[in-house]
Structures are given as structure tokens and as C-alpha cells.
Design a protein around this motif. Structure first.
Motif: not given
Length: 279
Positions: A223, A241, A243, A261, A263-265
Motif C-alpha cells: 500500500r 495489496n 492500493s 488489489n 485500487r487507486n494505483a
């Protein structure tokens, strides 16, 4: 005991000096292989350049001791206190250093190849350009440790704590970091090709331009990690993960991303696996 007495007794064939008080003694460049200094007090002693091959320094007090360029190959330093000691360019290859305290120890260009440092404390230690290849660092504490340019090829860092560590330009080819914690660490330009990082904590790590070719990062947390320009060719990121991670211009050809995951990467300019697109 002073240096003259110890050297006279050693020359006469005595080897057992366990629990001896040798604080501040000057034994620089002395030949003392196989000496037994278990639990000895060597605080602030000068052992620079000394030959201590096979020495028993288990549980010895070596706080602030000068050991620069000393030869400690195959020595026993289990449980020793080396806080603030100077071991620059020392040879500690194949040494037993398990559970030792090396807080703030200077180990610039030291040779620790095949050394056992499991469960040792290396917080804030300076290991710039040190050779730690094939060493055991499992469950070792290395918070804020400086490993810039160090060689850790084939090293075992299972469950090691490396939060805030500096590993810029380090070589960690085939290293094992499963379950390790590297939150906030600096790994710019590091070579982690074929490294095993399964279940590692890499939150907010800087991995810009890192070589992660063939690395296994499955089940890891990345993250907010910076992977700008990183090479992830054939890397395994299954169930990881990422993200909020930065993957700008990262090379991800043939990377495995099952249930990853993202997301928002930020994937702008990244070279993605076949069939994968980004907005």
C-alpha cells in the motif's frame, strides 16, 4: 588484567580468559586465535587488526570496543554486547552472532558472509557496503539500519524487522524476506531479482527503479509503495495489496496479478501484462 599479562600467559599456552576484566586494554594487531574471552569485559578495548579467528566471545561486553579490520572469522559472539563498537572492514565470515546486541555498531565494508545473526539487534547499525551474502538474519531487528550498497544475496531475512532501513543500491538476489517488515524502508535501485517476499509488509516502501524480476510478492502489502520505473517482469503479485501504489513506467510484462488489489494505483506509462489495461 593488563595487555602484557594476557599476552605473556597466552604465549605460555593459556587460552582460557573467561570473565577477565580487560576494559580499555590495548591489544591492537595481536595474534590471539582460539582465545576464550567468554563473558569478558572488553569495554572500550582496542582490538583493531587483531587476529581473533575462532575466538570465544560469547556474552562478552564489547561496548564501544575498537575492532576495525579485526579477523573474527568463525568466532563465537552469541549474546555479546557490541553496542557502539567499531567493526569497520572486520572479517566476521561464518561467525556466530545470534542474539547479539549490535545497536549503532559500525560495520562499514565488514565481511559477514555466512554469519548467523538470527534474532540479533542491529537497530541504527551502519552496514554500508557490507557483505552479508548467505547470512542468516531471520527475526533480526534492523530498524533504521543503513545497508546502502550492501550485498545480501541468498541471505535469509525471514520475519526480520527493517522498518525505515536504507537499502539503496543493495544486492538482494535470491534473498528470502518472507514475513519481513520493511515499512517505510528505502529500497531505491535495489536488486531483488528472484527474491521471496511472500507475506512481507512493504507499506510506503520506496522501490523506485528496483529490479523485482521473478520475485515472489504474493500475499504482500505494498500500500502506497513507490514502484516508479521498477522491473516486475514475471513477478508474482497474487493476492497482494497495491492500493495507492505508484507504478508509473513500471515494467510488468508476464507479471502474475491474480486477485491483486490495484485500487487507486497509478499505472500511467506502465508496461502491463497482456490483456490488462488501465484508464
Amino acid at each position: 588484567m593488563d595487555a602484557e599479562e594476557l599476552l605473556n600467559r597466552y604465549t605460555a599456552g593459556e587460552r582460557d580468559f573467561r570473565s577477565a576484566n580487560l576494559a580499555n586494554v590495548n591489544l591492537a594487531n595481536c595474534d590471539l586465535p582460539d582465545i576464550n574471552l567468554r563473558r569478558a569485559n572488553l569495554r572500550q578495548a582496542n582490538l583493531s587488526g587483531a587476529n581473533l579467528v575462532g575466538a570465544n566471545l560469547r556474552e562478552a561486553v564489547l561496548r564501544g570496543t575498537h575492532l576495525a579490520q579485526a579477523v573474527l572469522r568463525l568466532s563465537n559472539l552469541i549474546g555479546a554486547d557490541l553496542t557502539d563498537a567499531n567493526l569497520q572492514q572486520a572479517d566476521l565470515s561464518e561467525a556466530g552472532i545470534r542474539s547479539a546486541n549490535l545497536t549503532r555498531t559500525q560495520l562499514f565494508q565488514a565481511n559477514l558472509k555466512e554469519a548467523n545473526l538470527s534474532e540479533a539487534n542491529l537497530d541504527s547499525a551502519a552496514l554500508r557496503e557490507a557483505n552479508l551474502s548467505e547470512s542468516s538474519l531471520s527475526r533480526t531487528k534492523m530498524l533504521g539500519c543503513d545497508l546502502t550498497g550492501a550485498v545480501l544475496d541468498n541471505a535469509n531475512l525471514t520475519s526480520a524487522l527493517l522498518n525505515g532501513a536504507i537499502l539503496e543500491n543493495a544486492s538482494m538476489v535470491d534473498a528470502v524476506l518472507s514475513g519481513a517488515t520493511l515499512e517505510g524502508a528505502d529500497l531505491r535501485d535495489v536488486d531483488l531479482s528472484r527474491a521471496r517476499l511472500k507475506g512481507a509488509n512493504l507499506v510506503n516502501v520506496n522501490l523506485s527503479r528496483a529490479n523485482l524480476r521473478g520475485a515472489n510478492l504474493s500475499w504482500s502489502s505494498l500500500r502506497g509503495a513507490n514502484l516508479r520505473g521498477a522491473t516486475l517482469y514475471r513477478a508474482k503479485l497474487n493476492w497482494s495489496n497495491l492500493s495507492g501504489a505508484i507504478l508509473t513506467e513500471a515494467v510488468m510484462i508476464n507479471a502474475s496479478l491474480t486477485y491483486t488489489n490495484l485500487r487507486n494505483a497509478d499505472l500511467s506509462g506502465a508496461i502491463l501484462p497482456d490483456g490488462m489495461t488501465h484508464e
